[in-house]
Design a protein around this motif. Structure first.
Motif, PDB file in Angstrom:
ATOM      1  N   LYS A 179       0.829  -1.206   0.000  1.00 15.15           N
ATOM      2  CA  LYS A 179       0.000   0.000   0.000  1.00 15.15           C
ATOM      3  C   LYS A 179       0.870   1.265   0.000  1.00 15.15           C
ATOM      4  O   LYS A 179       0.612   2.206  -0.752  1.00 15.15           O
ATOM      5  N   ILE A 180       1.897   1.280   0.823  1.00 14.05           N
ATOM      6  CA  ILE A 180       2.806   2.423   0.870  1.00 14.05           C
ATOM      7  C   ILE A 180       3.502   2.605  -0.485  1.00 14.05           C
ATOM      8  O   ILE A 180       3.567   3.712  -1.020  1.00 14.05           O
ATOM      9  N   ALA A 181       4.008   1.512  -1.035  1.00 11.16           N
ATOM     10  CA  ALA A 181       4.698   1.575  -2.324  1.00 11.16           C
ATOM     11  C   ALA A 181       3.761   2.029  -3.428  1.00 11.16           C
ATOM     12  O   ALA A 181       4.137   2.849  -4.275  1.00 11.16           O
ATOM     13  N   TYR A 182       2.533   1.533  -3.425  1.00  5.19           N
ATOM     14  CA  TYR A 182       1.566   1.910  -4.459  1.00  5.19           C
ATOM     15  C   TYR A 182       1.249   3.403  -4.386  1.00  5.19           C
ATOM     16  O   TYR A 182       1.201   4.081  -5.410  1.00  5.19           O
ATOM     17  N   GLU A 183       1.057   3.916  -3.183  1.00  5.17           N
ATOM     18  CA  GLU A 183       0.786   5.347  -3.031  1.00  5.17           C
ATOM     19  C   GLU A 183       1.951   6.179  -3.555  1.00  5.17           C
ATOM     20  O   GLU A 183       1.750   7.188  -4.224  1.00  5.17           O
ATOM     21  N   ARG A 184       3.146   5.751  -3.268  1.00  2.98           N
ATOM     22  CA  ARG A 184       4.337   6.476  -3.746  1.00  2.98           C
ATOM     23  C   ARG A 184       4.496   6.339  -5.258  1.00  2.98           C
ATOM     24  O   ARG A 184       4.867   7.281  -5.944  1.00  2.98           O
ATOM     25  N   TRP A 185       4.246   5.145  -5.768  1.00  5.14           N
ATOM     26  CA  TRP A 185       4.422   4.873  -7.191  1.00  5.14           C
ATOM     27  C   TRP A 185       3.452   5.650  -8.064  1.00  5.14           C
ATOM     28  O   TRP A 185       3.828   6.178  -9.093  1.00  5.14           O
ATOM     29  N   ARG A 186       2.209   5.720  -7.640  1.00  2.93           N
ATOM     30  CA  ARG A 186       1.216   6.359  -8.505  1.00  2.93           C
ATOM     31  C   ARG A 186       1.371   7.874  -8.562  1.00  2.93           C
ATOM     32  O   ARG A 186       0.762   8.526  -9.399  1.00  2.93           O
ATOM     33  N   ASP A 187       2.197   8.445  -7.684  1.00  2.00           N
ATOM     34  CA  ASP A 187       2.525   9.860  -7.770  1.00  2.00           C
ATOM     35  C   ASP A 187       3.278  10.048  -9.080  1.00  2.00           C
ATOM     36  O   ASP A 187       4.434   9.657  -9.203  1.00  2.00           O
ATOM     37  N   THR A 188       2.640  10.635 -10.049  1.00  2.00           N
ATOM     38  CA  THR A 188       3.211  10.722 -11.395  1.00  2.00           C
ATOM     39  C   THR A 188       4.482  11.559 -11.464  1.00  2.00           C
ATOM     40  O   THR A 188       5.187  11.499 -12.452  1.00  2.00           O
ATOM     41  N   SER A 189       4.791  12.314 -10.416  1.00  2.00           N
ATOM     42  CA  SER A 189       6.029  13.087 -10.454  1.00  2.00           C
ATOM     43  C   SER A 189       7.241  12.209 -10.172  1.00  2.00           C
ATOM     44  O   SER A 189       8.358  12.556 -10.525  1.00  2.00           O
ATOM     45  N   GLY A 190       7.032  11.057  -9.536  1.00  2.00           N
ATOM     46  CA  GLY A 190       8.128  10.144  -9.239  1.00  2.00           C
ATOM     47  C   GLY A 190       8.443   9.273 -10.431  1.00  2.00           C
ATOM     48  O   GLY A 190       7.611   9.039 -11.290  1.00  2.00           O
ATOM     49  N   ARG A 191       9.651   8.785 -10.491  1.00  2.00           N
ATOM     50  CA  ARG A 191      10.027   7.918 -11.608  1.00  2.00           C
ATOM     51  C   ARG A 191      10.550   6.562 -11.140  1.00  2.00           C
ATOM     52  O   ARG A 191      10.957   5.753 -11.951  1.00  2.00           O
ATOM     53  N   ALA A 192      10.581   6.342  -9.840  1.00  2.00           N
ATOM     54  CA  ALA A 192      11.049   5.050  -9.332  1.00  2.00           C
ATOM     55  C   ALA A 192      10.063   3.960  -9.742  1.00  2.00           C
ATOM     56  O   ALA A 192       8.859   4.197  -9.824  1.00  2.00           O
ATOM     57  N   ASP A 193      10.589   2.762 -10.002  1.00  2.00           N
ATOM     58  CA  ASP A 193       9.668   1.694 -10.366  1.00  2.00           C
ATOM     59  C   ASP A 193       9.054   1.086  -9.113  1.00  2.00           C
ATOM     60  O   ASP A 193       9.563   1.242  -8.008  1.00  2.00           O
ATOM     61  N   PHE A 194       7.953   0.380  -9.314  1.00  2.00           N
ATOM     62  CA  PHE A 194       7.198  -0.157  -8.195  1.00  2.00           C
ATOM     63  C   PHE A 194       8.026  -1.132  -7.356  1.00  2.00           C
ATOM     64  O   PHE A 194       7.978  -1.102  -6.128  1.00  2.00           O
ATOM     65  N   ALA A 195       8.771  -2.005  -8.000  1.00  2.00           N
ATOM     66  CA  ALA A 195       9.548  -3.008  -7.260  1.00  2.00           C
ATOM     67  C   ALA A 195      10.534  -2.329  -6.316  1.00  2.00           C
ATOM     68  O   ALA A 195      10.676  -2.737  -5.157  1.00  2.00           O
TER      69      ALA A 195
END
Length: 189
Positions: free
Chosen positions: A156-172
């Protein structure tokens, strides 16, 4: 209309999301979704039992999660096994192309209590799937349950961070970082 149209589930999902954004979930019908997608009502119900399920992908995520846990190296500990599954899900489901779409989906879900409830039920289903898959690998029941809960929190934490379109880190990468943070936080309790 052609008898068979390719990519029907994806087309229905895109049409539904657009309509839910434009009109609201409550004000959108299955017929409107199928018309927007250029498909028939029977095609919709061949893929989804109702209009809310179009946003939740059936059991696809649960299947990916189970497969990821099963494919983890034999000597991996419980949390490393979950990390392996989150890596696999990131490669298959949370690609950079889906980031904006996922943010839009989350925004639609946030506006409707019925959809928020379905999202919570999906999370419980994912926890149960992780628990079962871990137990199948021989992880003791309580350890499997706790690991699954921690894994779900990290997800859940990773998904919230990932879907922030300003970030470019991958989900894994985000999932592994969140899992480490969750592990550290639980150790300090």
């Amino acid at each position: 209309m052609a008898r068979w149209q390719p990519h029907a589930p994806e087309r229905l999902l895109v049409a539904a999301l657009e309509l839910f954004e434009e009109r609201g979930y409550e004000n959108t019908t299955v017929v409107e979704i199928t018309e927007r997608a250029g498909l028939t009502k029977s095609t919709f119900f061949r893929h989804f039992p109702d209009k809310r399920e179009v946003l939740f992908g059936g059991g696809a995520m649960t299947g990916l999660l189970r497969e990821g846990i099963e494919a983890a190296p034999a000597g991996a500990g419980p949390l490393e096994t979950v990390a392996h599954a989150l890596d696999a899900i990131g490669r298959q489901a949370f690609t950079s192309e889906r980031r904006e779409f996922s943010a839009r989906r989350s925004a639609v879900i946030a506006t409707n209590p019925e959809l928020r409830e379905r999202e919570a039920l999906k999370e419980l289903g994912l926890i149960a799937a992780m628990t079962d898959a871990l137990k199948h690998r021989g992880v003791p029941d309580l350890t499997a349950r706790v690991t699954a809960e921690l894994g779900a929190l990290a997800w859940k934490i990773a998904y919230e961070r990932w879907r922030d379109t300003s970030g470019r880190a991958d989900f894994a990468e985000l999932a592994r970082r969140a899992l480490a943070e969750v592990r550290a936080a639980s150790a300090s309790c």
